[in-house]
Motif scaffolding. Structure first.
Motif, short mmCIF file in Angstrom:
data_model
loop_
_atom_site.label_atom_id
_atom_site.label_comp_id
_atom_site.label_asym_id
_atom_site.label_seq_id
_atom_site.Cartn_x
_atom_site.Cartn_y
_atom_site.Cartn_z
N ARG A 1 7.72 -1.22 -29.46
CA ARG A 1 8.00 -2.16 -30.55
C ARG A 1 8.47 -3.51 -30.02
N GLY B 1 10.49 -2.57 -39.17
CA GLY B 1 10.57 -2.31 -37.73
C GLY B 1 11.29 -3.43 -36.99
N LYS C 1 1.74 4.10 -33.36
CA LYS C 1 1.49 2.76 -33.89
C LYS C 1 0.01 2.41 -33.80
#
Lengths: 451, 311
Positions: free
Chosen positions: B152, B144, B306
């Motif tokens: 993110r 990621g 997530k």
């Protein structure tokens, strides 16, 4: 000088790969226009792509807002969008033909001082915003103090909302003067003051048509040209050993390499080195730079050192030039920022991570707490709460080779960890700091009162 | 600007690293920290460009020794054959150990149900998190990058996950200097993102510089595709095309690799790395915006997934 707005698509792979990287952080109070400045830097450097902008437009419209709210580009979490504020550090990326940028976008609220500390710890430059109408306020002084404490090498004062003060030179001049005097007193080595209007784009990416009197760089021009390397001739070379590489294969039966990222300075093949804390010495017989042998390597390269003698070395050791070894000590005095919700108290048993070594430690004393507003010291506060900055004395279970943070941001820093649940408690900077110009006097020792 | 003597070609001051060298050095430092501090690390490997770059960095970090980590592939059952082929060749070439967490197994056992829209991306979370628990992995490398998505952008390099693999963005540890904190309780693990500070363009420039081999689907080629939700999807047994969707042959390439049901191709004639880089540099769309259907589900789709344990 090349134009700063040249789009990246005109550059070759070679040109793109040769640029340097600048890590910087922003700091500003809630309504100083930080989001607008960040939004404009991203937008005008063409780093906001169509689908991201469309997502912002959709979200803005669904909230009933008329235009796109650029703050939505940066507020990534549900809770942040709900409250309309930035809670946590976010990292953003943009590039110009000259440089790549990692921006630590930090929240301005007082209760998030720890987040500004987090962002500033890896930054080479901090942009501190002020509102031209308000000038230097308490929060500005707090941000300058943190930048000084973390020894961020370059500080930019962006005097924003110049459009609201008629682009007046004297308004900018007096704010810049007041701030520079304050920052210099704190030990900030370099201040660059720039008058801007983030909203209208004056002096952010393009030079302003409204401020002929200003002859300096725009914000982006300054970010592109500020030096990112250090004068390594005066740096103490340091390599914290991360991992011992021993292939034990037919091809490499005797290979034994000490891998790590050079924290400061340079290392050369043939140089005599000492391993700390053991104090054993030998010479560097080879340096592998990720599979390629080199004669010299420098900070922040990740390398593997090969040594002439079989010295007992493991993870946590520090390799230094024999002629320039730091002292080892079990008593560390440091300026710290407490970053956890539970307080730090005297007698607290903790783990201390310094470089690649983690050791047991105990908090022996908290001599003072710093009041950031006026930089006064509150003696013996008893504990440090979240976001507090203070002086702490720590005794470690094993001797550590520590540098002063003023000499080395990497080998002069440490974190304290709660051994029970692994929480990161405190960020520490070894040695003297501007916050302790004089020894702290304990008020209880004053004998001025006699009832 | 003042001119100064240079040591490293292309940089403007002595001892400054080029941005790719700085990113590479940082990533290698992260790999070595994990090797030094954890018992059972594993690299999530999808056969996509980010995981391929991760593996390349790991190989460099421990050279001339072998990589001290196994690979873990979350197999959706809807893979591009070229990618599985690439995966198996890499594993053999470098003598690595491969773990597979299979979504199809979970569906066959009745634990997971196929979704009406046919996408299996959200179904990956359970096989992944159960595999982490049963194999007792304590550090899980993911490819990621913070530039991918705004949730993110808030992710730490070392990201603690509880025993349910959940991410709590409000309870993240501050990350100071390069002093990563990998402490965790039994049952918890740490997700580690060595490419956190890389952008899509950095990844491609690095692939070009290092001459890293990629699966063919990243380069323009003729392919049978059909249009759904504004994306070109590859026809296949996984559930496309449906009625009203027509297959046509087009010159396309992929910017990301994932489940075939939700990873779209883009029209392109970029058949070399140089052309791909030129195309990305000129693109006005992010890779996820261009090719990922699942991120468009809601404003916080990535954050929500997530939180549940997705990578």
């Amino acid at each position: 000088m090349t134009s700063t707005t040249e789009p990246t698509e005109t550059l070759s792979v070679e040109q793109l790969s040769a640029t340097t990287l600048l890590r910087f952080a922003t700091a500003g109070s809630v309504d100083d226009g930080k989001s607008t400045l960040v939004g404009r830097l991203l937008h005008d450097s063409k780093s906001v792509l169509t689908d991201q902008l469309e997502a912002v437009e959709r979200a803005s419209a669904s909230r009933g807002q008329e235009g796109p709210d650029l703050a939505l580009l940066t507020d990534g979490l549900r809770a942040e969008r709900e409250q309309g504020i930035t809670i946590d550090v976010a990292y953003r990326y943009f590039a110009t033909p000259r440089r790549r940028f990692i921006l630590a976008d930090t929240p301005g609220h007082v209760q998030y001082t720890r987040n500004m500390v987090t962002g500033a710890s890896t930054a080479e430059l901090t942009v501190i915003l002020v509102d031209a109408r308000n000038g230097v306020v308490e929060q500005t002084r707090r941000h300058a103090a943190i930048a000084a404490l973390l020894r961020v090498p370059h500080v930019v004062l962006a005097v924003n909302k110049m459009d609201l003060v008629g682009y007046a030179e004297d308004v900018f001049g007096s704010i810049a003067e007041e701030f520079t005097a304050y920052a210099t007193e704190l030990g900030v080595p370099e201040v660059t003051a720039i008058p801007i209007s983030a909203l209208n784009g004056d002096n952010v990416v393009e030079p302003s048509a409204h401020m002929d009197w200003y002859g300096g760089p725009t914000v982006l021009e300054h970010l592109e040209t500020v030096p990112v390397s250090h004068d390594l001739a005066h740096c103490h070379a340091r390599l914290p050993v991360q991992y011992v590489i021993r292939p034990q294969s037919a091809e490499h039966p005797d290979y034994r390499g000490y891998a790590g990222q050079i924290a400061a300075g340079t290392f050369r093949v043939g140089e005599q080195i000492t391993v700390l804390p053991s104090g054993r010495s030998t010479r560097i017989s080879g340096i592998d730079l990720l599979g390629r042998p080199v004669d010299v390597a420098w900070t922040t390269q990740s390398v593997t050192l090969l040594l002439e003698d079989d010295v007992d070395i493991s993870r946590g050791d520090l390799i230094v030039p024999s002629k320039d070894a730091p002292p080892t000590t079990q008593d560390i005095e440091a300026t710290v920022c407490h970053v956890a919700d539970q307080p730090l108290t005297v007698g607290h048993r903790v783990l201390l991570k310094h470089g690649t070594r983690t050791v047991k430690a105990i908090v022996k004393d908290i001599p003072s707490r710093l009041t950031l507003d006026d930089l006064s010291l509150h003696p013996h506060p008893g504990q440090l709460a979240a976001n507090d900055i203070g002086r702490v004395k720590v005794r470690t279970a094993e001797p550590l080779p520590v540098d002063s943070y003023a000499d080395s941001r990497r080998t002069g820093s440490f974190i304290l960890i709660d051994p029970s649940d692994g929480t990161t408690l405190t960020a520490g900077m070894v040695g003297e700091s501007f916050a302790s110009p004089e020894p702290v006097r304990d008020e209880s020792e004053d004998d001025g009162w006699d009832f | 600007m003042t001119t100064v003597a240079t040591i490293d070609e292309g940089t403007d001051t002595p001892y400054a690293l080029s941005h790719l060298d700085a990113l590479e050095s940082e990533a290698v430092h992260i790999f070595r920290e994990v090797a030094g501090e954890f018992e059972r690390p594993v690299i999530l490997f999808s056969g996509g460009k980010d995981s391929i770059v991760m593996l390349h960095l790991a190989l460099k970090a421990f050279a001339p020794a072998t990589v001290p980590f196994a690979l873990l592939h979350v197999d959706t059952g809807h893979n591009f054959p070229e990618v599985i082929d690439y995966r198996d060749r890499v594993v053999t070439r470098h003598g690595l150990r491969l773990h597979v967490a299979s979504v199809q197994d979970y569906i066959d056992r009745g634990v997971l149900k196929e979704r009406p829209d046919g996408t299996r991306n959200p179904l990956q979370t359970l096989p992944l998190t159960e595999k982490i628990q049963t194999e007792r992995f304590d550090a899980v490398f993911g490819g990621g990058r913070r530039d991918e998505e705004k949730a993110r952008a808030k992710e730490r390099v070392f990201s603690l996950r509880d025993e349910f693999s959940q991410w709590d963005p409000r309870r993240q540890r501050p990350e100071l200097w390069n002093l990563y904190n990998g402490r965790h309780a039994p049952g918890e693990h740490v997700r580690v993102f060595p490419l956190s500070n890389w952008t899509e363009l950095d990844v491609w420039q690095y692939i070009a510089r290092e001459g890293i081999e990629l699966p063919d689907i990243y380069f323009a080629h003729e392919r049978e595709v059909f249009r759904r939700n504004g994306m070109w999807l590859t026809a296949g047994e996984w559930g496309g095309p449906k009625e009203g969707e027509t297959v046509e042959k087009r010159q396309v390439r992929y910017r990301t690799v994932g489940d075939m049901s939700c990873t779209g191709a883009v029209d392109s004639d970029a058949d070399t790395i140089e052309k791909v880089i030129a195309e990305i540099a000129a693109s006005r769309l992010t890779e996820r915006g261009a090719t990922r259907a699942d991120d468009k589900l809601s404003e916080a789709a990535m954050e929500d997934r997530k939180r549940e344990g997705y990578f």
